[in-house]
Design a protein around this motif. Structure first.
Motif, mmCIF file in Angstrom:
data_model
loop_
_atom_site.group_PDB
_atom_site.id
_atom_site.type_symbol
_atom_site.label_atom_id
_atom_site.label_comp_id
_atom_site.label_asym_id
_atom_site.label_seq_id
_atom_site.Cartn_x
_atom_site.Cartn_y
_atom_site.Cartn_z
ATOM 1 N N PRO A 19 0.818 -1.228 0.000
ATOM 2 C CA PRO A 19 0.000 0.000 0.000
ATOM 3 C C PRO A 19 0.848 1.273 0.000
ATOM 4 C CG PRO A 19 -0.837 -1.590 1.586
ATOM 5 C CD PRO A 19 0.471 -2.129 1.103
ATOM 6 N N SER A 20 1.984 1.221 0.693
ATOM 7 C CA SER A 20 2.925 2.338 0.685
ATOM 8 C C SER A 20 4.284 1.805 0.228
ATOM 9 C CB SER A 20 3.044 2.951 2.083
ATOM 10 O OG SER A 20 3.952 4.041 2.077
ATOM 11 N N ILE A 21 4.782 2.337 -0.868
ATOM 12 C CA ILE A 21 6.007 1.834 -1.458
ATOM 13 C C ILE A 21 7.207 2.188 -0.577
ATOM 14 C CG2 ILE A 21 7.468 1.831 -3.528
ATOM 15 C CD1 ILE A 21 4.618 0.769 -3.967
ATOM 16 N N ALA A 22 8.040 1.200 -0.293
ATOM 17 C CA ALA A 22 9.284 1.436 0.447
ATOM 18 C C ALA A 22 10.316 1.981 -0.536
ATOM 19 C CB ALA A 22 9.770 0.144 1.094
ATOM 20 N N LEU A 23 10.471 3.297 -0.552
ATOM 21 C CA LEU A 23 11.286 3.947 -1.576
ATOM 22 C C LEU A 23 12.734 3.475 -1.549
ATOM 23 C CD1 LEU A 23 11.539 5.984 -3.853
ATOM 24 C CD2 LEU A 23 11.905 7.772 -2.134
ATOM 25 N N GLN A 24 13.315 3.352 -0.378
ATOM 26 C CA GLN A 24 14.717 2.947 -0.310
ATOM 27 C C GLN A 24 14.919 1.549 -0.866
ATOM 28 O OE1 GLN A 24 17.104 5.070 0.313
ATOM 29 N NE2 GLN A 24 18.597 3.451 -0.177
ATOM 30 N N LYS A 25 14.006 0.660 -0.578
ATOM 31 C CA LYS A 25 14.086 -0.697 -1.114
ATOM 32 C C LYS A 25 13.938 -0.677 -2.635
ATOM 33 C CE LYS A 25 14.220 -5.206 -1.013
ATOM 34 N NZ LYS A 25 15.506 -5.911 -0.776
ATOM 35 N N LEU A 26 13.014 0.150 -3.130
ATOM 36 C CA LEU A 26 12.835 0.258 -4.573
ATOM 37 C C LEU A 26 14.092 0.822 -5.231
ATOM 38 C CD1 LEU A 26 10.902 -0.017 -7.000
ATOM 39 C CD2 LEU A 26 10.191 2.358 -6.573
ATOM 40 N N ARG A 27 14.712 1.805 -4.602
ATOM 41 C CA ARG A 27 15.956 2.370 -5.138
ATOM 42 C C ARG A 27 17.050 1.301 -5.211
ATOM 43 N NH1 ARG A 27 16.260 7.851 -5.582
ATOM 44 N NH2 ARG A 27 14.857 9.168 -4.354
ATOM 45 N N GLU A 28 17.177 0.525 -4.144
ATOM 46 C CA GLU A 28 18.218 -0.503 -4.103
ATOM 47 C C GLU A 28 18.020 -1.530 -5.213
ATOM 48 O OE1 GLU A 28 17.978 -2.079 -0.185
ATOM 49 O OE2 GLU A 28 18.756 -0.249 0.785
ATOM 50 N N LEU A 29 16.788 -1.944 -5.418
ATOM 51 C CA LEU A 29 16.505 -2.906 -6.480
ATOM 52 C C LEU A 29 16.753 -2.297 -7.862
ATOM 53 C CD1 LEU A 29 13.189 -4.532 -5.178
ATOM 54 C CD2 LEU A 29 15.387 -5.688 -5.437
ATOM 55 N N SER A 30 16.266 -1.082 -8.064
ATOM 56 C CA SER A 30 16.341 -0.436 -9.375
ATOM 57 C C SER A 30 17.770 -0.094 -9.760
ATOM 58 C CB SER A 30 15.488 0.838 -9.382
ATOM 59 O OG SER A 30 14.137 0.545 -9.094
ATOM 60 N N PHE A 31 18.615 0.164 -8.782
ATOM 61 C CA PHE A 31 19.989 0.558 -9.062
ATOM 62 C C PHE A 31 20.723 -0.508 -9.862
ATOM 63 C CE2 PHE A 31 24.500 1.163 -8.030
ATOM 64 C CZ PHE A 31 24.649 2.520 -8.315
ATOM 65 N N SER A 32 20.372 -1.755 -9.646
ATOM 66 C CA SER A 32 21.019 -2.862 -10.355
ATOM 67 C C SER A 32 20.322 -3.209 -11.662
ATOM 68 C CB SER A 32 21.055 -4.109 -9.448
ATOM 69 O OG SER A 32 21.796 -3.848 -8.275
ATOM 70 N N GLY A 33 19.371 -2.401 -12.065
ATOM 71 C CA GLY A 33 18.668 -2.636 -13.318
ATOM 72 C C GLY A 33 17.247 -3.089 -13.083
ATOM 73 N N CYS A 44 8.350 1.899 -12.167
ATOM 74 C CA CYS A 44 9.437 2.322 -11.270
ATOM 75 C C CYS A 44 9.940 3.714 -11.627
ATOM 76 C CB CYS A 44 10.575 1.315 -11.317
ATOM 77 S SG CYS A 44 10.198 -0.282 -10.568
ATOM 78 N N TRP A 45 10.106 3.987 -12.916
ATOM 79 C CA TRP A 45 10.572 5.322 -13.321
ATOM 80 C C TRP A 45 9.593 6.403 -12.874
ATOM 81 C CZ3 TRP A 45 13.207 5.722 -18.804
ATOM 82 C CH2 TRP A 45 14.410 5.005 -18.780
ATOM 83 N N LYS A 46 8.303 6.127 -12.991
ATOM 84 C CA LYS A 46 7.303 7.127 -12.599
ATOM 85 C C LYS A 46 7.370 7.422 -11.102
ATOM 86 C CE LYS A 46 4.295 6.033 -16.467
ATOM 87 N NZ LYS A 46 3.219 5.170 -16.980
ATOM 88 N N ILE A 47 7.709 6.407 -10.321
ATOM 89 C CA ILE A 47 7.873 6.622 -8.881
ATOM 90 C C ILE A 47 9.191 7.331 -8.604
ATOM 91 C CG2 ILE A 47 8.122 5.484 -6.643
ATOM 92 C CD1 ILE A 47 6.344 3.206 -7.780
ATOM 93 N N LEU A 48 10.268 6.869 -9.229
ATOM 94 C CA LEU A 48 11.590 7.436 -8.971
ATOM 95 C C LEU A 48 11.704 8.880 -9.455
ATOM 96 C CD1 LEU A 48 13.768 4.330 -9.929
ATOM 97 C CD2 LEU A 48 13.314 5.190 -7.616
ATOM 98 N N LEU A 49 10.904 9.249 -10.456
ATOM 99 C CA LEU A 49 10.908 10.623 -10.955
ATOM 100 C C LEU A 49 9.820 11.476 -10.299
ATOM 101 C CD1 LEU A 49 11.639 9.935 -14.739
ATOM 102 C CD2 LEU A 49 13.170 11.003 -13.073
ATOM 103 N N ASN A 50 9.250 10.943 -9.217
ATOM 104 C CA ASN A 50 8.284 11.709 -8.398
ATOM 105 C C ASN A 50 7.005 12.074 -9.143
ATOM 106 O OD1 ASN A 50 10.135 11.790 -6.142
ATOM 107 N ND2 ASN A 50 11.262 13.364 -7.274
ATOM 108 N N TYR A 51 6.663 11.289 -10.133
ATOM 109 C CA TYR A 51 5.374 11.496 -10.811
ATOM 110 C C TYR A 51 4.268 10.780 -10.045
ATOM 111 C CZ TYR A 51 1.888 11.317 -14.618
ATOM 112 O OH TYR A 51 0.749 11.418 -15.388
ATOM 113 N N ASP A 344 19.601 6.259 -7.782
ATOM 114 C CA ASP A 344 20.578 6.695 -6.797
ATOM 115 C C ASP A 344 20.067 7.913 -6.026
ATOM 116 O OD1 ASP A 344 23.429 6.163 -5.912
ATOM 117 O OD2 ASP A 344 23.496 8.310 -6.275
ATOM 118 N N ASP A 345 20.306 7.924 -4.727
ATOM 119 C CA ASP A 345 19.837 9.034 -3.880
ATOM 120 C C ASP A 345 20.327 10.381 -4.400
ATOM 121 O OD1 ASP A 345 18.297 7.680 -1.993
ATOM 122 O OD2 ASP A 345 20.079 7.036 -0.913
ATOM 123 N N SER A 346 21.595 10.429 -4.751
ATOM 124 C CA SER A 346 22.161 11.652 -5.335
ATOM 125 C C SER A 346 22.559 11.317 -6.770
ATOM 126 C CB SER A 346 23.369 12.119 -4.528
ATOM 127 O OG SER A 346 24.303 11.068 -4.380
#
Length: 400
Positions: A19-33, A44-51, A344-346
């Motif tokens: 129900p609520s996406i764990a952003l840090q976990k999503l970042r960790e997974l997405s970082f490796s492709g 994932c891109w829509k979430i990571l780009l704050n859409y 990536d966070d930064s």
């Protein structure tokens, strides 16, 4: 499909169904492709780009609201000046009397229309040659903009606007097929030449026309930056990813979704496109020098060699950084790099490390080459394995 790949897909699905996406976990997974199956990358891109927000329950209402907002932008901004005022209640006679093509007033809709055309012509020239190594952007979209193409609406397609404007001879050189002649420094895959494609009939739109409309609306809404050459290379991979989403319901709205994701991405990198900020701490010159200072920390011998040959970062890193490496690799590889950049966070600090890794991975050739050889290496980067590059960049990041 390997069991490892299936496991990665399952990991993404587990995170995205919460129900609520764990952003840090999503970042960790997405970082490796991000796997392309099931529309995972698009989501994932829509979430990571704050859409899309982290709360799943609000996705449907937010998407509906944003897509309607984009339709409103189209209605307000892609319209003929005379017709615009007539539709707002004035008669055509009043419109002609009050405002006409020779009206010098800054408030004249015709004056705005002609200024817009100057921006449009540059956009048009650039988007027609987008990603020449694939045929996708020359092909017809399954979902042309009905608002623009409906003959009952007195809107015009931007393609026709370019073709009809008296300014067209300044910019658009067309061959007998109606496709802009172009050449690109990008690595070419085996694909038909662009001039083999025919002009699409009325009622159809090529994907490049959709991209043109996105960039035109962005320029209208952001007059401080408007359109700068190279923005087409940023929006292209975003639109391609969303327009090839296996979910037809989301693919239908690829244009609107791309516009808002592109707008959010540009909010982070727009300083790279603003010349007056070049020498500021947020400008592109500072970032290019940062690539060299990072290289100096990690490989001083290579750094001194490039300095000795007077190979400045402006000669190659300007394009690498400004266009997020979209011109250095083929589109699927660019998309893979962007998974890591967006995750990536930064993330645009990580881009500096990717650029540094690219230099270190060809250090032996650079150390042996003269100025001419090295410039050729840097402007036509020889390594095509982006996973190797990302792995090296991650090592540099871990060594900090």
């Amino acid at each position: 499909m390997s069991s490892l790949h299936k496991s990665r897909i399952a990991d993404f699905q587990d995170v995205l169904k919460e129900p609520s996406i764990a952003l840090q976990k999503l970042r960790e997974l997405s970082f490796s492709g991000i796997p392309c199956e099931g529309g995972l990358r698009c989501l994932c891109w829509k979430i990571l780009l704050n859409y899309l927000p982290l709360e799943r329950a609000s996705w449907t209402s937010i998407l509906a609201k944003q897509r309607e907002l984009y339709a409103q932008f189209l209605r307000e901004m892609i319209i003929q000046p005379g017709i615009a005022k007539a539709n707002m209640g004035a008669s055509r006679e009043d419109v002609t009397f009050e405002d006409h093509p020779l009206n010098p007033s800054p408030d004249s809709r015709w004056n705005t229309y002609f200024k817009d055309n100057e921006v449009l012509l540059q956009i048009d020239k650039d988007v027609r040659r987008l990603c020449p190594d694939i045929s996708f952007f020359q092909m017809a979209t399954e979902y042309p903009c009905l608002l623009i193409l409906d003959p009952q609406n007195e809107f015009e397609t931007l393609r026709k606007r370019v073709e009809q404007t008296t300014l067209k001879s300044q910019t658009v050189a067309r061959n007998r097929s109606g496709v802009t002649n172009m050449s690109s420094p990008q690595k070419n895959a085996s694909s038909p030449a662009l001039n083999e494609y025919e002009v699409l009939p009325n009622g159809c739109e090529a994907h490049w026309e959709v991209v043109e409309r996105i960039l035109f609306i962005y320029a209208k809404l952001n007059p401080g930056i408007a359109y700068v050459q190279g923005m087409n290379e940023i929006v292209g991979p975003l639109y391609y990813t969303f327009a090839t989403d296996p979910n037809s319901e989301w693919k239908e709205h690829a244009e609107a979704d791309t516009f808002f994701c592109f707008t959010n991405l540009m909010a982070e990198i727009r300083d790279n496109f603003i010349k007056s900020l070049d020498d500021s701490q947020c400008g592109i010159t500072y970032k290019m020098e940062k690539v060299y200072s990072t290289l100096k920390e990690r490989d001083v011998e290579l750094y001194l060699k490039l300095q000795e040959q007077n190979i400045r970062p402006q000669f190659f890193a300007f394009r690498w950084l400004t266009l997020l490496l979209s011109q250095e690799f083929l589109l699927p590889d660019v998309i893979r790099i962007w998974d890591s950049l967006f995750a990536d966070d930064s993330r645009f600090d990580f881009l500096l490390l990717v650029c540094c890794a690219m230099l270190i991975l060809i250090r032996e050739q650079l150390l042996q080459g003269d100025f001419t050889v090295n410039m050729r290496l840097l402007q036509d980067y020889p390594i095509t394995d982006v996973c190797l590059i990302l792995q090296k960049a991650t090592e540099l990041q871990d060594c900090k």
